[in-house]
Design a protein around this motif. Structure first.
Motif, PDB file in Angstrom:
ATOM      1  N   HIS A 130      -0.004-109.505  46.519  1.00 59.62           N
ATOM      2  CA  HIS A 130      -1.589-109.828  46.294  1.00 59.62           C
ATOM      3  C   HIS A 130      -2.020-108.186  46.712  1.00 59.62           C
ATOM      4  O   HIS A 130      -1.353-107.653  47.812  1.00 59.62           O
TER       5      HIS A 130
ATOM      6  N   LYS B 115     -11.487-111.284  35.613  1.00 56.85           N
ATOM      7  CA  LYS B 115     -10.439-111.011  36.760  1.00 56.85           C
ATOM      8  C   LYS B 115      -9.025-111.219  36.159  1.00 56.85           C
ATOM      9  O   LYS B 115      -8.090-110.952  36.896  1.00 56.85           O
TER      10      LYS B 115
ATOM     11  N   ASN C  19     -12.051-107.815  41.658  1.00 58.81           N
ATOM     12  CA  ASN C  19     -10.980-106.992  41.264  1.00 58.81           C
ATOM     13  C   ASN C  19     -10.216-107.554  40.327  1.00 58.81           C
ATOM     14  O   ASN C  19     -10.316-108.799  40.320  1.00 58.81           O
TER      15      ASN C  19
ATOM     16  N   SER D 219     -13.368-111.710  45.053  1.00 61.53           N
ATOM     17  CA  SER D 219     -13.467-110.516  45.149  1.00 61.53           C
ATOM     18  C   SER D 219     -13.321-109.616  43.729  1.00 61.53           C
ATOM     19  O   SER D 219     -12.820-110.358  42.765  1.00 61.53           O
TER      20      SER D 219
ATOM     21  N   SER E  72      -8.720-105.209  46.479  1.00 60.86           N
ATOM     22  CA  SER E  72     -10.244-105.661  46.495  1.00 60.86           C
ATOM     23  C   SER E  72     -11.024-104.263  46.512  1.00 60.86           C
ATOM     24  O   SER E  72     -10.859-103.238  47.197  1.00 60.86           O
TER      25      SER E  72
END
Ligand code: TXA
Ligand code: MG
Length: 306
Positions: free
Chosen positions: A220, A49, A137, A135, A143
């Protein structure tokens, strides 16, 4: 892309038990899963990530009884868990010594939830251990709400993606901090403030001061396109006309007439805008009550320039 997309739950279970990282569906968004006792796999989750190691992971388990191995539940937490699990609610609680430091970034607390997706539950049940799943992503990006989204983002980093269809909720779980005297909502989600206050029989505070959920950064869930926010449709349409006159590739986003759909398709809508080369998404904000609170939160974060 090297990842295989599968609907075979048993393959995911063996991969997780062998210490591999697997993307799994949940009812909120897709998660990047690892057994919490497999320290190499947990480390890989952060690496894949590009996530800072001090941003702790949510532990997922199959029910309240099993969750008690990882966290100390007080009365408020038990009331919330009984009412909303399995479901899109994460509780922040004091951890037990069984939770590895790598999962919580060395904190004294652990975030935990029981997801409502049948495939996620089947996987966790068979693995018979707690599973971490942020998540699926890259850090700071939108996400994923389909297996295909995961494949685009992480298809070269992992080798298995479990396809459980499009997520029915579409935004991440509501996070409630139950470690304070009166519970605080750290991240709004599908389970609304009103529902939580009703279950608790008391008001829930908004996290004040510096947020204690380190993932709650102002920017975010960011798409590549710019996102501009408007409180009503007429203003948004006026702005859209100006942008089009300036030859910008602009697109209206307004699902305020159906908030569950706004949430369910929000990330897919932002991803489509990026794929279609849109420069500016002109989005209409819903009322910031009930599910509108979570949608406004994600739209505001998507709108922060990065
Ligand atoms: O719906 C969801 O919750 C999804 C699905 C996959 O279950 N998961 C998810 O995980 O959104 P993630 O890692 O993307 O977001 C978890 C948030 C992060 O902002 C993290 O910093 C915060 O929860 N968090 C986790 N453990 C924490 C802890 N012990 N103390 C404070 N914040 C914590
Ligand atoms: Mg996330």
């Amino acid at each position: 892309m090297t990842a295989v997309i599968t609907t075979n739950v048993a393959d995911a279970v063996s991969a997780l038990n062998a210490g591999r990282v697997v993307a799994i569906p949940t009812e909120t968004v897709y998660g990047l899963a690892a057994r919490m006792d497999q320290s190499d796999a947990v480390r890989k989750v952060f690496d894949i990530k590009d996530r800072p190691h001090d941003h702790p992971l949510i532990v997922h388990d199959a029910d309240l009884d099993r969750a008690r191995r990882w966290a100390r539940f007080n009365d408020a937490a038990i009331a919330l868990a009984r009412q909303f699990w399995p479901g899109p609610l994460t509780l922040l609680l004091p951890r037990t010594e069984l939770v590895p430091d790598a999962v919580t970034g060395g904190r004294a607390t652990v975030a935990i939830r029981v997801p409502a997706h049948p495939m996620a539950l089947a996987i966790i049940d068979s693995v018979n251990y707690g599973i971490v799943a942020p998540s699926a992503n890259k850090f700071g990006r939108v996400s994923p709400t389909t297996a295909q989204h995961v494949a685009v983002d992480l298809g070269n980093d992992i080798d298995l993606i479990v396809d459980g269809g499009a997520c029915s909720i579409g935004v991440e779980s509501t996070i409630v901090d139950c470690t304070t005297e009166s519970p605080q909502i750290l991240r709004p989600g599908y389970i609304t403030r009103t529902q939580i206050e009703k279950a608790l029989g008391t008001y829930a505070d908004k996290a004040n001061g510096e947020s204690r959920a380190p993932g709650m950064l102002p920017s975010h869930y960011a798409p590549r396109c710019a996102v501009e926010l408007f409180n009503d449709r007429a203003e948004a349409e006026a702005r859209l006309r100006v942008l089009v006159e300036q030859n910008a590739n602009a697109r209206l986003l307004d699902r305020t007439s159906n908030l569950p759909e706004y949430a369910r398709f929000l990330y897919a809508d932002l991803r489509s805008a990026d794929n279609d080369g849109v420069d500016v998404v002109v989005a209409v904000l819903p009322d910031s009550s009930d599910l509108g609170e979570a949608i406004c939160d994600r739209l505001r974060k998507a709108a922060v320039r990065h």
